[in-house]
Enzyme design. Structure first.
Site, PDB file in Angstrom:
ATOM      1  N   SER A 137     -59.967 -82.810  40.894  1.00 29.09           N
ATOM      2  CA  SER A 137     -60.800 -83.769  40.156  1.00 29.09           C
ATOM      3  C   SER A 137     -60.285 -83.825  38.724  1.00 29.09           C
ATOM      4  O   SER A 137     -59.680 -82.852  38.243  1.00 29.09           O
ATOM      5  CB  SER A 137     -62.257 -83.291  40.155  1.00 29.09           C
ATOM      6  OG  SER A 137     -63.017 -84.003  39.199  1.00 29.09           O
ATOM      7  N   TYR A 139     -68.261 -76.081  39.104  1.00 30.68           N
ATOM      8  CA  TYR A 139     -67.490 -77.148  39.759  1.00 30.68           C
ATOM      9  C   TYR A 139     -66.157 -77.374  39.037  1.00 30.68           C
ATOM     10  O   TYR A 139     -65.096 -77.394  39.663  1.00 30.68           O
ATOM     11  CB  TYR A 139     -68.304 -78.445  39.795  1.00 30.68           C
ATOM     12  CG  TYR A 139     -67.542 -79.592  40.411  1.00 30.68           C
ATOM     13  CD1 TYR A 139     -67.261 -79.611  41.778  1.00 30.68           C
ATOM     14  CD2 TYR A 139     -67.077 -80.652  39.632  1.00 30.68           C
ATOM     15  CE1 TYR A 139     -66.539 -80.657  42.346  1.00 30.68           C
ATOM     16  CE2 TYR A 139     -66.366 -81.704  40.196  1.00 30.68           C
ATOM     17  CZ  TYR A 139     -66.099 -81.702  41.554  1.00 30.68           C
ATOM     18  OH  TYR A 139     -65.378 -82.732  42.115  1.00 30.68           O
TER      19      TYR A 139
END
Ligand code: NAP
Length: 259
Positions: free
Chosen positions: A138, A151
């Site tokens: 990401s 995350y």
């Protein structure tokens, strides 16, 4: 390329990979927890594209889950030419106030399962001198992300890990690619429990765009792909020009939960 295994294939980016690959006449092995959604997708792909679609329902946070997936593939006599480690989730909120179990499961899925599957299939691919592995990270992997701290940490791991393997395996015949999408239309923000009012302030791309860009980058043997155009390129390059505490303070303001 004949067969691809995709984790997190029941919805979102993973399902978009399955559809695109099937449309290119590549057989697919679909892995996720939701057996019903996987079966429905597999049936649709078989009838629409006349390919083989296999389903392996598995919760990849469970111990031994990745070995079970590998064994199921071997038992069915399949050779995986392309592994897409896509399954993953996030969590939004102040770290100390969020459930610890969810953070640990996130690390198990986003990191542990990805490392295990990469090891299991890479070993096989290296023996054959062919194959490809795509790991989905990401743009959150490029800098610390307050209120998504675990995350962002998992995605920083995936980014570093995969780039290192790309370099290690350059002469092995096996390609590695790490993909860093920006905000993408999917169930991700619901699963991460972002408030409905939350906006990352950027344009969302579609899962189909992420898939198209990924398959192009794989052909070119890139190590790393940031999808989503100029805005995402700008974001991932910011840490090169500003002190780390400046960047993390700016991001903290943007992501701070509204009272
Ligand atoms: N959407 C974004 O804005 C965005 C941005 C950057 C990176 N990403 C990354 O892209 C990847 C795909 O996310 P997405 O946007 O497509 O989200 P999504 O729509 O929520 O899909 C997540 C997928 O992972 C599967 N999954 C979740 N927990 C699992 C578990 N314990 N075991 C096996 N499979 C599991 C889900 O299937 P089941 O629920 O059926 O198990 C689903 O197929 C993730 O790694 C995410 O971090 C997304």
């Amino acid at each position: 390329m004949k067969t691809a295994l995709i984790t997190g294939a029941s919805v979102g980016i993973g399902a978009a990979f399955a559809k695109e690959l099937a449309s290119r006449k590549i057989d697919v092995v679909l892995v996720a927890r939701s057996q019903d959604k996987l079966e429905q997708l597999a049936e649709k792909l078989r009838s629409q594209y006349n390919i083989k679609a296999h389903v392996i329902p598995q919760d990849l946070t469970q111990p031994e889950a990745t070995q079970l997936v590998f064994d199921a593939v071997s038992q069915q006599g399949l050779t995986i030419d392309l592994l897409i480690n896509n399954a993953g989730f996030g969590d939004y909120g102040t770290f100390a106030d969020r459930p610890l179990t969810k953070q640990v499961q996130m690390i198990q899925l986003n990191i542990t399962a990805l490392v295990e599957l990469t090891h299991l299939f890479l070993t096989d691919m290296k023996k054959r001198g062919a194959g490809a592995i795509v790991n989905i990270a990401s743009i959150a992997g490029y800098q610390p992300l307050p209120y998504c701290s675990v995350y962002a940490g998992t995605k920083a791991f995936v980014l570093n890990f995969t780039e290192a393997l790309w370099a290690e395996n350059k002469d092995s015949g096996v390609r590695l690619l790490v993909v860093c999408p920006g905000p993408t239309e999917s169930n991700f923000f619901v699963a991460a429990e972002f408030p409905q009012t939350f906006s990352g302030g950027q344009n969302y791309t579609t899962a189909e765009e992420v898939v198209k860009d990924t398959l192009n980058a794989l052909e070119k043997d890139f190590s790393t792909l940031v999808t989503g155009g100029f805005t995402n390129q700008f974001i991932v390059n910011l840490p090169r020009f500003f002190p780390r505490d400046t960047i993390v303070s700016l991001v903290e303001k943007q992501f701070k939960p509204k009272k």
